[in-house]
Design a protein around this motif. Sequence first.
Motif, PDB file in Angstrom:
ATOM      1  N   LEU A   1       0.904  -1.106   0.120  1.00 47.22           N
ATOM      2  CA  LEU A   1      -0.009  -0.165  -0.183  1.00 47.22           C
ATOM      3  C   LEU A   1       0.954   1.362   0.012  1.00 47.22           C
ATOM      4  O   LEU A   1       0.393   2.464  -0.208  1.00 47.22           O
ATOM      5  N   ALA A   2       2.034   1.119   0.438  1.00 52.68           N
ATOM      6  CA  ALA A   2       3.025   2.046   0.449  1.00 52.68           C
ATOM      7  C   ALA A   2       3.507   2.573  -1.179  1.00 52.68           C
ATOM      8  O   ALA A   2       3.910   1.716  -1.853  1.00 52.68           O
ATOM      9  N   GLU A   3       3.442   3.939  -1.570  1.00 57.66           N
ATOM     10  CA  GLU A   3       3.583   4.332  -3.012  1.00 57.66           C
ATOM     11  C   GLU A   3       5.127   3.874  -3.064  1.00 57.66           C
ATOM     12  O   GLU A   3       5.975   4.103  -2.248  1.00 57.66           O
ATOM     13  N   HIS A   4       5.536   3.432  -4.211  1.00 52.46           N
ATOM     14  CA  HIS A   4       7.004   3.044  -4.643  1.00 52.46           C
ATOM     15  C   HIS A   4       6.978   2.999  -6.239  1.00 52.46           C
ATOM     16  O   HIS A   4       6.215   3.010  -6.915  1.00 52.46           O
ATOM     17  N   THR A   5       8.441   2.789  -6.570  1.00 50.68           N
ATOM     18  CA  THR A   5       8.831   2.530  -7.938  1.00 50.68           C
ATOM     19  C   THR A   5       9.751   1.063  -7.962  1.00 50.68           C
ATOM     20  O   THR A   5       9.841   0.604  -6.966  1.00 50.68           O
ATOM     21  N   HIS A   6       9.834   0.674  -9.043  1.00 49.82           N
ATOM     22  CA  HIS A   6      10.672  -0.432  -9.246  1.00 49.82           C
ATOM     23  C   HIS A   6      11.686  -0.191 -10.445  1.00 49.82           C
ATOM     24  O   HIS A   6      11.351   0.729 -11.413  1.00 49.82           O
ATOM     25  N   ASP A   7      12.808  -0.612 -10.237  1.00 50.42           N
ATOM     26  CA  ASP A   7      13.887  -0.590 -11.142  1.00 50.42           C
ATOM     27  C   ASP A   7      13.455  -1.298 -12.530  1.00 50.42           C
ATOM     28  O   ASP A   7      14.027  -1.152 -13.578  1.00 50.42           O
ATOM     29  N   ASP A   8      12.568  -2.225 -12.272  1.00 51.27           N
ATOM     30  CA  ASP A   8      12.170  -3.350 -13.451  1.00 51.27           C
ATOM     31  C   ASP A   8      10.798  -2.953 -13.768  1.00 51.27           C
ATOM     32  O   ASP A   8       9.949  -2.435 -13.009  1.00 51.27           O
ATOM     33  N   ASP A   9      10.219  -3.565 -14.849  1.00 47.71           N
ATOM     34  CA  ASP A   9       8.696  -3.532 -15.094  1.00 47.71           C
ATOM     35  C   ASP A   9       8.225  -4.337 -14.207  1.00 47.71           C
ATOM     36  O   ASP A   9       8.815  -5.388 -13.550  1.00 47.71           O
ATOM     37  N   GLU A  10       6.946  -4.140 -13.970  1.00 47.20           N
ATOM     38  CA  GLU A  10       6.045  -4.939 -13.024  1.00 47.20           C
ATOM     39  C   GLU A  10       5.022  -5.496 -13.686  1.00 47.20           C
ATOM     40  O   GLU A  10       3.870  -4.838 -14.082  1.00 47.20           O
ATOM     41  N   ASP A  11       5.115  -6.811 -14.251  1.00 44.27           N
ATOM     42  CA  ASP A  11       4.040  -7.357 -14.930  1.00 44.27           C
ATOM     43  C   ASP A  11       3.307  -8.397 -14.135  1.00 44.27           C
ATOM     44  O   ASP A  11       3.951  -9.325 -13.494  1.00 44.27           O
ATOM     45  N   ARG A  12       2.088  -8.289 -14.108  1.00 47.61           N
ATOM     46  CA  ARG A  12       1.125  -8.975 -13.204  1.00 47.61           C
ATOM     47  C   ARG A  12       0.098  -9.571 -14.052  1.00 47.61           C
ATOM     48  O   ARG A  12      -0.723  -8.943 -14.581  1.00 47.61           O
ATOM     49  N   PHE A  13      -0.381 -10.941 -13.972  1.00 47.04           N
ATOM     50  CA  PHE A  13      -1.448 -11.845 -14.529  1.00 47.04           C
ATOM     51  C   PHE A  13      -2.393 -12.234 -13.524  1.00 47.04           C
ATOM     52  O   PHE A  13      -1.728 -12.969 -12.728  1.00 47.04           O
ATOM     53  N   PHE A  14      -3.651 -11.917 -13.369  1.00 49.76           N
ATOM     54  CA  PHE A  14      -4.517 -12.502 -12.471  1.00 49.76           C
ATOM     55  C   PHE A  14      -4.996 -13.711 -12.885  1.00 49.76           C
ATOM     56  O   PHE A  14      -6.186 -13.711 -13.746  1.00 49.76           O
ATOM     57  N   ALA A  15      -4.741 -15.197 -12.495  1.00 50.37           N
ATOM     58  CA  ALA A  15      -5.386 -16.279 -12.820  1.00 50.37           C
ATOM     59  C   ALA A  15      -6.531 -16.447 -11.997  1.00 50.37           C
ATOM     60  O   ALA A  15      -7.751 -17.035 -12.393  1.00 50.37           O
ATOM     61  N   ARG A  16      -6.668 -15.735 -10.814  1.00 43.38           N
ATOM     62  CA  ARG A  16      -8.015 -15.772  -9.966  1.00 43.38           C
ATOM     63  C   ARG A  16      -8.155 -14.641  -9.024  1.00 43.38           C
ATOM     64  O   ARG A  16      -6.822 -14.055  -8.710  1.00 43.38           O
ATOM     65  N   GLY A  17      -9.109 -14.168  -8.746  1.00 40.85           N
ATOM     66  CA  GLY A  17      -9.495 -13.056  -7.833  1.00 40.85           C
ATOM     67  C   GLY A  17      -9.185 -11.782  -8.378  1.00 40.85           C
ATOM     68  O   GLY A  17      -9.188 -11.557  -9.458  1.00 40.85           O
ATOM     69  N   SER A  18      -8.409 -10.924  -7.594  1.00 37.54           N
ATOM     70  CA  SER A  18      -8.335  -9.316  -7.825  1.00 37.54           C
ATOM     71  C   SER A  18      -7.730  -8.676  -6.930  1.00 37.54           C
ATOM     72  O   SER A  18      -7.164  -8.978  -5.879  1.00 37.54           O
ATOM     73  N   GLY A  19      -7.238  -7.514  -7.464  1.00 34.50           N
ATOM     74  CA  GLY A  19      -6.243  -6.380  -6.776  1.00 34.50           C
ATOM     75  C   GLY A  19      -6.487  -5.078  -7.549  1.00 34.50           C
ATOM     76  O   GLY A  19      -6.714  -5.251  -8.872  1.00 34.50           O
ATOM     77  N   VAL A  20      -6.100  -4.171  -6.772  1.00 34.47           N
ATOM     78  CA  VAL A  20      -6.178  -2.787  -7.306  1.00 34.47           C
ATOM     79  C   VAL A  20      -4.805  -2.156  -7.730  1.00 34.47           C
ATOM     80  O   VAL A  20      -3.810  -2.159  -6.655  1.00 34.47           O
ATOM     81  N   PHE A  21      -4.181  -1.854  -8.673  1.00 33.04           N
ATOM     82  CA  PHE A  21      -2.900  -1.009  -9.043  1.00 33.04           C
ATOM     83  C   PHE A  21      -3.400   0.295  -9.198  1.00 33.04           C
ATOM     84  O   PHE A  21      -4.063   0.672  -9.888  1.00 33.04           O
ATOM     85  N   TYR A  22      -2.704   1.163  -8.324  1.00 29.32           N
ATOM     86  CA  TYR A  22      -2.701   2.540  -8.418  1.00 29.32           C
ATOM     87  C   TYR A  22      -1.700   3.452  -9.025  1.00 29.32           C
ATOM     88  O   TYR A  22      -0.431   2.915  -8.422  1.00 29.32           O
TER      89      TYR A  22
ATOM     90  N   PRO B   1      -9.721   5.813  -2.565  1.00 31.48           N
ATOM     91  CA  PRO B   1     -10.396   4.781  -2.139  1.00 31.48           C
ATOM     92  C   PRO B   1      -9.750   3.323  -2.384  1.00 31.48           C
ATOM     93  O   PRO B   1      -8.941   3.273  -3.130  1.00 31.48           O
ATOM     94  N   THR B   2      -9.868   2.455  -1.136  1.00 32.70           N
ATOM     95  CA  THR B   2      -9.068   1.259  -1.111  1.00 32.70           C
ATOM     96  C   THR B   2      -9.859   0.203  -2.003  1.00 32.70           C
ATOM     97  O   THR B   2     -10.896   0.472  -2.653  1.00 32.70           O
ATOM     98  N   PHE B   3      -9.221  -1.028  -2.208  1.00 36.05           N
ATOM     99  CA  PHE B   3      -9.714  -2.078  -2.658  1.00 36.05           C
ATOM    100  C   PHE B   3     -11.069  -2.425  -2.147  1.00 36.05           C
ATOM    101  O   PHE B   3     -12.064  -2.579  -2.909  1.00 36.05           O
ATOM    102  N   ASP B   4     -11.407  -2.556  -0.988  1.00 40.94           N
ATOM    103  CA  ASP B   4     -12.609  -2.894  -0.521  1.00 40.94           C
ATOM    104  C   ASP B   4     -13.514  -1.719  -0.685  1.00 40.94           C
ATOM    105  O   ASP B   4     -14.651  -2.189  -1.019  1.00 40.94           O
ATOM    106  N   GLU B   5     -13.274  -0.457  -0.778  1.00 36.37           N
ATOM    107  CA  GLU B   5     -14.313   0.524  -0.794  1.00 36.37           C
ATOM    108  C   GLU B   5     -14.601   0.536  -2.678  1.00 36.37           C
ATOM    109  O   GLU B   5     -15.820   0.599  -2.932  1.00 36.37           O
ATOM    110  N   LEU B   6     -13.774   0.306  -3.344  1.00 38.81           N
ATOM    111  CA  LEU B   6     -13.802   0.286  -5.046  1.00 38.81           C
ATOM    112  C   LEU B   6     -14.744  -1.126  -4.967  1.00 38.81           C
ATOM    113  O   LEU B   6     -15.527  -1.132  -6.161  1.00 38.81           O
ATOM    114  N   THR B   7     -14.534  -2.179  -4.414  1.00 40.48           N
ATOM    115  CA  THR B   7     -15.449  -3.527  -4.632  1.00 40.48           C
ATOM    116  C   THR B   7     -16.623  -3.542  -3.908  1.00 40.48           C
ATOM    117  O   THR B   7     -17.366  -4.721  -4.161  1.00 40.48           O
TER     118      THR B   7
END
Length: 188
Positions: free
Chosen positions: A98-119, A181-187
């Motif tokens: 939940l803390a704002e951050h960056t990465h030196d690399d790309d961040e690729d994510r595939f959701f096979a099940r469930g959900s999450g929010v990227f901001y 808004p959090t994940f819980d609020e958005l969903t």
Amino acid sequence: MTLLTVWPDSDPATVLTRTEDPEEIAGELKQLGVRFERWPVVEVSAEPSSEEVLDAYRAHVDRVISSEGYVYVDALHMTPTDTPEWTEMAAQARLKFLAEHTHDDDEDRFFARGSGVFYLHINEKVYGILCTAGDLLSVPANTTHWFDMGSRPDYVAVRFFHDDDGWVGNFTGSPIARNFPTFDELTA
């Protein structure tokens, strides 16, 4: 339901864009250099091994590896249990991302099940992408962002890396994530 919500970074009460249309989402994110794709969902077990998930999506995973040059790929799951240990572990994991951050690399994510929010925090706007089963999101290196898996995380995600170090976050120290808004609020 995949959802894109865009706010000014200074005013989380004002919604600039809100859409569930995958083509609109992909088009809006493409302008930011962010790749968004939808893959057909394949059923995996409740607590799958990394190998099971990667095998289920082998053709898609191999295509991404080939086109993007990834050298390390795995899959992880967050499957809720009603134990104090799991509850504490899930709360700690959520707090870290939940803390704002960056990465030196790309961040690729595939959701096979469930959900999450990227901001994504780009150009004085916050782009909240509620990713659900079948969504691939590629956040370019050095993009300021955070992730919310909700208060009761339940997902299976494939992660792609260009080196063996895995997930390494460079935290900004900004409290901005607390304002939106959090994940819980958005969903809800």
